[in-house]
Write an enzyme that holds these catalytic residues in place. Sequence first.
Site, PDB file in Angstrom:
ATOM      1  N   CYS B 220       0.848  -1.192   0.000  1.00 32.93           N
ATOM      2  CA  CYS B 220       0.000   0.000   0.000  1.00 32.93           C
ATOM      3  C   CYS B 220       0.885   1.244   0.000  1.00 32.93           C
ATOM      4  CB  CYS B 220      -0.928   0.004   1.207  1.00 32.93           C
ATOM      5  SG  CYS B 220      -0.124   0.375   2.767  1.00 32.93           S
ATOM      6  N   ALA B 241       6.616  -1.939  -4.569  1.00 32.27           N
ATOM      7  CA  ALA B 241       6.701  -1.203  -3.305  1.00 32.27           C
ATOM      8  C   ALA B 241       5.659  -0.088  -3.219  1.00 32.27           C
ATOM      9  CB  ALA B 241       8.105  -0.654  -3.135  1.00 32.27           C
ATOM     10  N   HIS B 242       5.654   0.609  -2.100  1.00 25.26           N
ATOM     11  CA  HIS B 242       4.648   1.638  -1.820  1.00 25.26           C
ATOM     12  C   HIS B 242       4.741   2.813  -2.788  1.00 25.26           C
ATOM     13  CE1 HIS B 242       7.646   3.765   1.032  1.00 25.26           C
ATOM     14  NE2 HIS B 242       8.231   2.695   0.585  1.00 25.26           N
ATOM     15  N   ASN B 243       3.571   3.317  -3.167  1.00 24.03           N
ATOM     16  CA  ASN B 243       3.440   4.503  -4.021  1.00 24.03           C
ATOM     17  C   ASN B 243       3.981   4.330  -5.439  1.00 24.03           C
ATOM     18  OD1 ASN B 243       3.638   5.673  -1.042  1.00 24.03           O
ATOM     19  ND2 ASN B 243       2.432   7.092  -2.273  1.00 24.03           N
ATOM     20  N   SER B 261       7.801   4.556  -4.903  1.00 19.24           N
ATOM     21  CA  SER B 261       7.485   5.804  -5.597  1.00 19.24           C
ATOM     22  C   SER B 261       7.946   5.857  -7.048  1.00 19.24           C
ATOM     23  CB  SER B 261       8.067   7.011  -4.846  1.00 19.24           C
ATOM     24  OG  SER B 261       7.522   7.087  -3.554  1.00 19.24           O
TER      25      SER B 261
END
EC number: 2.3.1.191
Lengths: 347, 347, 347
Positions: B220, B241-243, B261
Amino acid sequence: MEFTVQQIASILGGKIIGNASAKIHTLSKIEEGIPGSISFLSNPKYEPYLYTTQASAIIISDQYTPKREIGAALILVKDPYTAFTVLLNEYNRLLNNSKTGIEQPSFIGSSSTVGENIYVGAFAYVGHNCTIGKHVRIYPQAYIGDNVQIGDYTVVHPGVKIYSGSIIGNNCILHAGVVIGSDGFGFAPQPDGSYKPIPQVGNVILQDNVSIGANTVIDCATLGSTIIGEGVKLDNLIQIAHNVEIGKNTVIAAQTGVSGSTKIGENCVVGGQVGFVGHIRIADKTSVGAQSGIGKSITKPGTAVQGSPAFDYKENLKSQVIFRKLPLLLKKLDDLEEKILNLSDKT
Amino acid sequence: MEFTVQQIASILGGKIIGNASAKIHTLSKIEEGIPGSISFLSNPKYEPYLYTTQASAIIISDQYTPKREIGAALILVKDPYTAFTVLLNEYNRLLNNSKTGIEQPSFIGSSSTVGENIYVGAFAYVGHNCTIGKHVRIYPQAYIGDNVQIGDYTVVHPGVKIYSGSIIGNNCILHAGVVIGSDGFGFAPQPDGSYKPIPQVGNVILQDNVSIGANTVIDCATLGSTIIGEGVKLDNLIQIAHNVEIGKNTVIAAQTGVSGSTKIGENCVVGGQVGFVGHIRIADKTSVGAQSGIGKSITKPGTAVQGSPAFDYKENLKSQVIFRKLPLLLKKLDDLEEKILNLSDKT
Amino acid sequence: MEFTVQQIASILGGKIIGNASAKIHTLSKIEEGIPGSISFLSNPKYEPYLYTTQASAIIISDQYTPKREIGAALILVKDPYTAFTVLLNEYNRLLNNSKTGIEQPSFIGSSSTVGENIYVGAFAYVGHNCTIGKHVRIYPQAYIGDNVQIGDYTVVHPGVKIYSGSIIGNNCILHAGVVIGSDGFGFAPQPDGSYKPIPQVGNVILQDNVSIGANTVIDCATLGSTIIGEGVKLDNLIQIAHNVEIGKNTVIAAQTGVSGSTKIGENCVVGGQVGFVGHIRIADKTSVGAQSGIGKSITKPGTAVQGSPAFDYKENLKSQVIFRKLPLLLKKLDDLEEKILNLSDKT
């Protein structure tokens, strides 16, 4: 489980020096001995630990004479290492074979049959039309789709997912989180840039004595079967794509990936984090170093390769050594260039 | 499922030569035909198998005249490959769409709603406040947290885990063991050398027609959403991974990892075991070779890269070729050095 | 969960400009604000978003004077970033701590004890003889074998599988699909080319404050324990082999693999997709670049390495730069060779 030193000595046919009634409930290395554990001394290098270990009993050679007082009870046998291995196997058997019966709630589909002495854990799911052999252990939360066959003495650990139509041999071990028979990664590109899934209607076959590590994934074939040969051992987190075949007794370390339709021979040894491209053939007894990338077929049995892309193992080592010295090599080249300029000026 | 050759010929509008009442229950390649299977002959290269296959029926061109006796029944059609694909899709549909209804025990949280024609397998868990579309199939032991939305016709295979707050589109496929919405790997270093978790309160959004391979993980976002664009296809054991954001119709092969990201464009093709560092942007239609390491943004659409660290695909090939010859190159350099020494002596 | 701007301002001790009764139910970045979310402005670079954001409220410095009209309500505080972090932590706590009680059906073995305020989700399985601490959350479909200990405040996410005999500390987080205690990959080669499993009778110990990412696997020790030290953070899809030890506060990124019996020191930072061979030691504070291959021990604390095989980080960068220029380097060498030939002719 708890045994006395006396009981263990009887099993091993050994003689006791020390406290025959000491209680043993686990096994340990001599350097990591804890009260209640039994260890062994085989390699003389470890003898100093004999006098300091916290283990309650030590299996030791019957030729051995203690030099000082020893806290642990001693069990004297002819071959301490073999005796310990016997104990280790027995302990392992006791640890792992105690489960039988069908815990509730669990789900077994109509028209599925299960053999004698089976264990089915709570929340396990067995679909319709399955044939499960005798002495099979299916741990909690394992999923077995429809039309699956599982041979005798196979162990399906918790949370394993076996898609419909898979065939699993005898004496196989599938560790937690393994996925067998998920769709192969096959998509047909469309004119608008999107991809349409190609139906994956084949299955996965695991022959006898196959062991699959935790969270490893084996995709089903597009048509036909993805085949894992007899005695193959796969470590954790490995990816096996659709229509791959892996030959008898090949061993593959963790996090390696094999792309679609590649055939790996028998008795190969493959390191961790290796990648194989699709549609190639790897000869028997090939050995592949860790993190290698195999981009083409290997035809000569017994080849050893390394690198990404991989080539001959020894040649790769040589190139790696020079790679580290590239800045020096460049400097040498620049120096030569200057010298030649000077020479040219002189002539 | 079992059909006669007669029934299949009717579906395909084909003419039969041979046993019209033979029973068919699966599909096969012609070279791997088994009794009870139907196959096809399109590529003339495979013609020899026509006379030896064990398949019970073969779809073949209506222009074809057999040279010898054939064991299998023949179904004559205009375009055998297309006819076989029709059959393959139909077979796949029958295999996979047969499940409906809610098996017990299963758990569906209060205030969650499910659409018509849904399948919920035994031991599946749907949290509170979820909205599940119509024709969705949720297989046994799948977990769907609170406040999750799932669109129509999506398939959630056994053991998939979807954390609270995730949003899944229409027509998505999540294979066994997939994890959606686990915490991003974000920790704030503390003065004493320990790390404090940074709360990860965002979610994951899967747009329509996304396919996620077995045991792949999508974290998330810290805040906001990790977004997997429409039509994206992810293979097995991938780490997102996140974002991270992945653009429409991008395809990524197994065991690749994308760090936090990073934004990947549309229509990219990424090989297996590739790694992307965090906080970079990858242009549309980028193609990345297997085992590459992408350390910086790629700004020009249509770029092809390879290597770890990656650079231009063709340049990398050239460097790889010379890498293998580094020992020769070093020898050449040493020889030159000696020659120059000799020359210097002469002058 | 829903709060008014008024309620949040009270928590933060801030002053309100704008609609104090606006409803807030989530948090957002200012550039990704949605109605119903609260955001913050700390970095002046983001000020333009203040006038365009869809967020319903913004936490902002009490020194700030708006230049134009702003749609969102403003909460004025001394330090907006710190105030937002307080809110983030509180929101995260509310999101994650709401679960208590034992959902049915679940399975808790006889002679197992659970602490106060525990949550056990439906279809979770706790074996026999386990000791589960207080405030522990065991999500649906998690599996905990026999004789497992779990400390206070630990979170076991859905579908985690913990084999018998594992010991888990306080305040640990195990994400979905994690496997703890699967068999180490140990096989004894037999004369006929097959492999016999070596019993793996050890366990896994996770000390306090350990965080394990989704689908990561930690194998049990052959004898003794695989040990994950206090405060260690492991990302997703990592492989930890038997008898590995990882020191306090070491952080490892996704898809890395550590082979058997390797000991990694304290406060190390390891990138993603790294591989460690077995039986080596890595000094404290070592830093390892992504995709590296660590083939031998690192003895000096604070070393930074990169590459496969890995060596000094800066040296590796230099070699990588030259690797890209190998074709130029080769050309230079060939040119020199020709020049020397010419020179030789002249002399």
